[in-house]
Design a protein around this motif. Structure first.
Motif, PDB file in Angstrom:
ATOM      1  N   VAL A  59      10.412   2.588 -10.798  1.00 16.57           N
ATOM      2  CA  VAL A  59      10.152   1.427 -10.216  1.00 16.57           C
ATOM      3  C   VAL A  59       9.912   1.384  -8.788  1.00 16.57           C
ATOM      4  CG1 VAL A  59      11.296  -0.867  -9.971  1.00 16.57           C
ATOM      5  CG2 VAL A  59      11.781   0.352 -12.347  1.00 16.57           C
ATOM      6  N   ASP A  60      10.856   2.051  -8.076  1.00 15.46           N
ATOM      7  CA  ASP A  60      10.836   2.145  -6.656  1.00 15.46           C
ATOM      8  C   ASP A  60       9.388   2.613  -6.215  1.00 15.46           C
ATOM      9  OD1 ASP A  60      12.210   1.812  -4.231  1.00 15.46           O
ATOM     10  OD2 ASP A  60      12.201   3.857  -3.814  1.00 15.46           O
ATOM     11  N   SER A  61       8.693   3.351  -6.981  1.00 17.62           N
ATOM     12  CA  SER A  61       7.056   3.823  -6.631  1.00 17.62           C
ATOM     13  C   SER A  61       6.243   2.488  -6.585  1.00 17.62           C
ATOM     14  CB  SER A  61       6.717   4.674  -7.422  1.00 17.62           C
ATOM     15  OG  SER A  61       6.574   4.182  -8.886  1.00 17.62           O
ATOM     16  N   TRP A  62       6.667   1.336  -7.199  1.00 15.70           N
ATOM     17  CA  TRP A  62       5.780   0.256  -7.013  1.00 15.70           C
ATOM     18  C   TRP A  62       5.842  -0.499  -5.571  1.00 15.70           C
ATOM     19  CZ3 TRP A  62       6.768  -4.922  -9.963  1.00 15.70           C
ATOM     20  CH2 TRP A  62       5.684  -5.793  -9.937  1.00 15.70           C
ATOM     21  N   VAL A  63       5.089  -0.309  -5.003  1.00 14.35           N
ATOM     22  CA  VAL A  63       5.558  -0.827  -3.511  1.00 14.35           C
ATOM     23  C   VAL A  63       4.304  -1.811  -3.209  1.00 14.35           C
ATOM     24  CG1 VAL A  63       6.655   1.261  -2.877  1.00 14.35           C
ATOM     25  CG2 VAL A  63       4.075   1.201  -2.575  1.00 14.35           C
ATOM     26  N   GLY A  64       3.149  -2.142  -3.914  1.00 13.09           N
ATOM     27  CA  GLY A  64       2.195  -2.869  -3.707  1.00 13.09           C
ATOM     28  C   GLY A  64       2.520  -4.337  -2.997  1.00 13.09           C
ATOM     29  N   ALA A  65       3.636  -4.842  -3.734  1.00 14.65           N
ATOM     30  CA  ALA A  65       4.182  -6.269  -3.185  1.00 14.65           C
ATOM     31  C   ALA A  65       4.817  -6.110  -2.025  1.00 14.65           C
ATOM     32  CB  ALA A  65       5.123  -6.696  -4.425  1.00 14.65           C
ATOM     33  N   GLU A  66       5.097  -4.959  -1.378  1.00 12.88           N
ATOM     34  CA  GLU A  66       5.719  -5.061  -0.071  1.00 12.88           C
ATOM     35  C   GLU A  66       4.518  -4.680   0.937  1.00 12.88           C
ATOM     36  OE1 GLU A  66       8.406  -1.646  -0.910  1.00 12.88           O
ATOM     37  OE2 GLU A  66      10.037  -3.160  -0.843  1.00 12.88           O
ATOM     38  N   SER A  67       3.396  -5.165   0.570  1.00 12.64           N
ATOM     39  CA  SER A  67       2.594  -5.065   1.824  1.00 12.64           C
ATOM     40  C   SER A  67       1.972  -3.727   2.017  1.00 12.64           C
ATOM     41  CB  SER A  67       2.492  -5.746   2.885  1.00 12.64           C
ATOM     42  OG  SER A  67       2.997  -7.250   2.901  1.00 12.64           O
ATOM     43  N   SER A  68       2.097  -2.671   1.109  1.00 10.19           N
ATOM     44  CA  SER A  68       1.648  -1.446   1.488  1.00 10.19           C
ATOM     45  C   SER A  68       0.315  -1.408   1.140  1.00 10.19           C
ATOM     46  CB  SER A  68       2.389  -0.573   0.259  1.00 10.19           C
ATOM     47  OG  SER A  68       1.842   0.891   0.305  1.00 10.19           O
ATOM     48  N   HIS A  69      -0.526  -0.343   1.590  1.00  5.94           N
ATOM     49  CA  HIS A  69      -1.800  -0.320   1.557  1.00  5.94           C
ATOM     50  C   HIS A  69      -2.176   0.167  -0.102  1.00  5.94           C
ATOM     51  CE1 HIS A  69      -2.546  -1.256   5.746  1.00  5.94           C
ATOM     52  NE2 HIS A  69      -1.832  -0.116   6.030  1.00  5.94           N
ATOM     53  N   GLN A  70      -1.325   0.771  -0.776  1.00  2.00           N
ATOM     54  CA  GLN A  70      -1.512   1.143  -2.134  1.00  2.00           C
ATOM     55  C   GLN A  70      -0.615   0.511  -2.861  1.00  2.00           C
ATOM     56  OE1 GLN A  70      -1.383   3.973   0.367  1.00  2.00           O
ATOM     57  NE2 GLN A  70      -3.873   3.467   0.454  1.00  2.00           N
ATOM     58  N   ASP A  71      -0.738   0.586  -4.342  1.00  8.52           N
ATOM     59  CA  ASP A  71       0.068  -0.267  -5.065  1.00  8.52           C
ATOM     60  C   ASP A  71       1.224   0.786  -5.364  1.00  8.52           C
ATOM     61  OD1 ASP A  71      -1.262  -2.766  -5.467  1.00  8.52           O
ATOM     62  OD2 ASP A  71      -2.835  -1.463  -6.494  1.00  8.52           O
ATOM     63  N   PHE A  72       1.021   1.963  -5.505  1.00  8.28           N
ATOM     64  CA  PHE A  72       2.287   2.880  -5.907  1.00  8.28           C
ATOM     65  C   PHE A  72       2.328   4.172  -4.772  1.00  8.28           C
ATOM     66  CE2 PHE A  72       1.155   0.892  -9.933  1.00  8.28           C
ATOM     67  CZ  PHE A  72       2.205   0.485 -10.368  1.00  8.28           C
ATOM     68  N   ARG A  73       3.553   4.364  -4.541  1.00 11.27           N
ATOM     69  CA  ARG A  73       3.654   5.788  -3.761  1.00 11.27           C
ATOM     70  C   ARG A  73       5.054   6.426  -4.288  1.00 11.27           C
ATOM     71  NH1 ARG A  73       3.220   2.521   0.925  1.00 11.27           N
ATOM     72  NH2 ARG A  73       5.367   3.137   1.457  1.00 11.27           N
ATOM     73  N   ARG A  74       4.835   7.859  -4.435  1.00 12.54           N
ATOM     74  CA  ARG A  74       5.843   8.702  -4.931  1.00 12.54           C
ATOM     75  C   ARG A  74       5.682  10.063  -4.496  1.00 12.54           C
ATOM     76  NH1 ARG A  74       8.620   8.280 -10.659  1.00 12.54           N
ATOM     77  NH2 ARG A  74       6.979   9.529 -11.389  1.00 12.54           N
ATOM     78  N   GLY A  75       6.532  10.334  -3.420  1.00  9.49           N
ATOM     79  CA  GLY A  75       6.310  11.803  -3.102  1.00  9.49           C
ATOM     80  C   GLY A  75       5.141  11.934  -2.255  1.00  9.49           C
ATOM     81  N   GLY A  76       4.037  12.848  -2.608  1.00  8.57           N
ATOM     82  CA  GLY A  76       2.989  12.740  -1.778  1.00  8.57           C
ATOM     83  C   GLY A  76       1.581  11.984  -2.619  1.00  8.57           C
ATOM     84  N   LEU A  77       2.075  11.375  -3.717  1.00  6.21           N
ATOM     85  CA  LEU A  77       1.011  10.814  -4.489  1.00  6.21           C
ATOM     86  C   LEU A  77       1.019   9.117  -4.144  1.00  6.21           C
ATOM     87  CD1 LEU A  77      -0.969  10.637  -7.068  1.00  6.21           C
ATOM     88  CD2 LEU A  77       1.030  10.300  -8.407  1.00  6.21           C
ATOM     89  N   ALA A  78      -0.219   8.611  -4.123  1.00 11.20           N
ATOM     90  CA  ALA A  78      -0.387   7.049  -3.869  1.00 11.20           C
ATOM     91  C   ALA A  78      -1.428   6.660  -4.978  1.00 11.20           C
ATOM     92  CB  ALA A  78      -1.011   7.036  -2.580  1.00 11.20           C
TER      93      ALA A  78
END
Length: 337
Positions: A173-192
């Protein structure tokens, strides 16, 4: 405490009006570290909350946010007494926002009663109000547009498919970051992963919102996921259905469930609007593309000097060179856990 339960308290208090001024109040949780009341404030009959607990307001007053349509007052009582008491009054001022205010108030109550001490509960209340300030500025009383419903549907589908398959649901769930104004919707480790969702009956053009959205340089791997949907009469899955499915997946993990609900709020999804989201979708296709090499995109590193804040489109049907199969993508997501 749910918004519906809180709305029932307010209705009961309003019907039991005993005076033309002041307020009617009802305690919500006798075991909480602070006194928490549902209130109706007269003479206007406005709904609200009253929170009172031990602690000083001096370190809170400067942080009190201004929320559209909501009045927040912080006062100290018992000057010279030990300990001092702080009183928070949170009152609805625009009736058209009543349903959203009910969600805000229930969220505040649930956050407050989980704290072990009065000062901690008061600080948590202000922290949550600060989060809600931004939401109130942009939330529409009528809910998400059709386009934003589709976009959220696509993000939740990718969340479920790529990030909730392992044992660590909280990290997923923490990988879902798009709603926090990130440039991508998901980030985890080295993957976006950036997700784009469109209707199948429309062209395959994908709109890219900025020069940073497909800039792979900050990441080990950057993927573009293109979700295509058909609107379906009576069949298929609605956005509330998909939300319920994800919640069911997370139901045994309370921290993950709580974080998911917080991320839904940041994505402007409120359960009170769920009955309005009647459109049902049938998944047509999901394609994954790895952004690397000569992938067609505009990024900061290949823009002419002086050019920025751009918006452009790419054609999904011409990205076959960079396509990855879903099995490889799932494996790649699992490696980043």
């Amino acid at each position: 405490m749910t918004p519906a339960e809180l709305a029932e308290r307010w209705t009961d208090l309003a019907s039991a009006r005993r005076s033309s001024s002041g307020m009617e109040r009802r305690r919500l949780d006798a075991a909480a570290a602070v006194d928490v009341f549902a209130c109706i404030f007269w003479p206007q009959g406005r709904a609200g909350l009253l929170i009172e607990g031990d602690g000083r307001a001096s370190d809170l007053a400067d942080r009190v946010p201004r929320c559209r349509g909501v009045r927040v007052v912080v006062e100290e009582s018992g000057a010279g007494a030990t300990p001092q008491r702080t009183v928070l009054v949170i009152m609805l001022e625009q009736e058209r926002l009543r349903e959203i205010f009910g969600v805000l108030s229930a969220d505040l109550v649930n956050a407050i009663i989980s704290e072990p001490s009065g000062p901690a509960a008061l600080r948590r209340c202000i922290d949550r109000l600060c989060m809600w300030q931004g939401l109130f500025e942009r939330l529409a009383p009528e809910g998400l547009s059709e386009e934003r419903q589709r976009g959220l549907f696509g993000e939740l589908y990718i969340l479920d498919q790529l990030f909730l398959g392992g044992e660590n649901l909280l990290a997923g769930v923490d990988s879902w970051v798009g709603a926090e104004s990130s440039h991508q919707d998901f980030r985890r480790g080295g993957l976006a992963v950036e997700v784009k969702t469109s209707l199948s009956k429309r062209h395959s053009r994908i709109t890219i919102a900025s020069e940073k959205q497909l800039d792979e340089r900050p990441h080990v791997h950057l993927l573009l996921a293109h979700v295509r949907l058909d609107e379906s009469e009576g069949l298929g899955t609605s956005l509330p259905d998909l939300v319920a499915n994800v919640r069911n997946t997370l139901s045994e993990d309370e921290p993950a469930s709580r974080l998911f609900d917080e991320r839904l709020l940041l994505a402007d999804y409120l359960d009170v609007h769920a009955p309005q989201y009647e459109t049902r979708y049938r998944l047509t296709s999901v394609r994954y593309f790895k952004v690397e090499g000569n992938f067609p995109r505009l990024a900061e590193w290949n823009l002419p000097p002086g050019v920025g804040d751009i918006r452009y489109t790419i054609i999904a049907d011409e990205l076959g060179t960079w396509e990855m199969d879903s099995t490889s993508v799932v494996a790649l997501a699992g490696e980043t856990m």
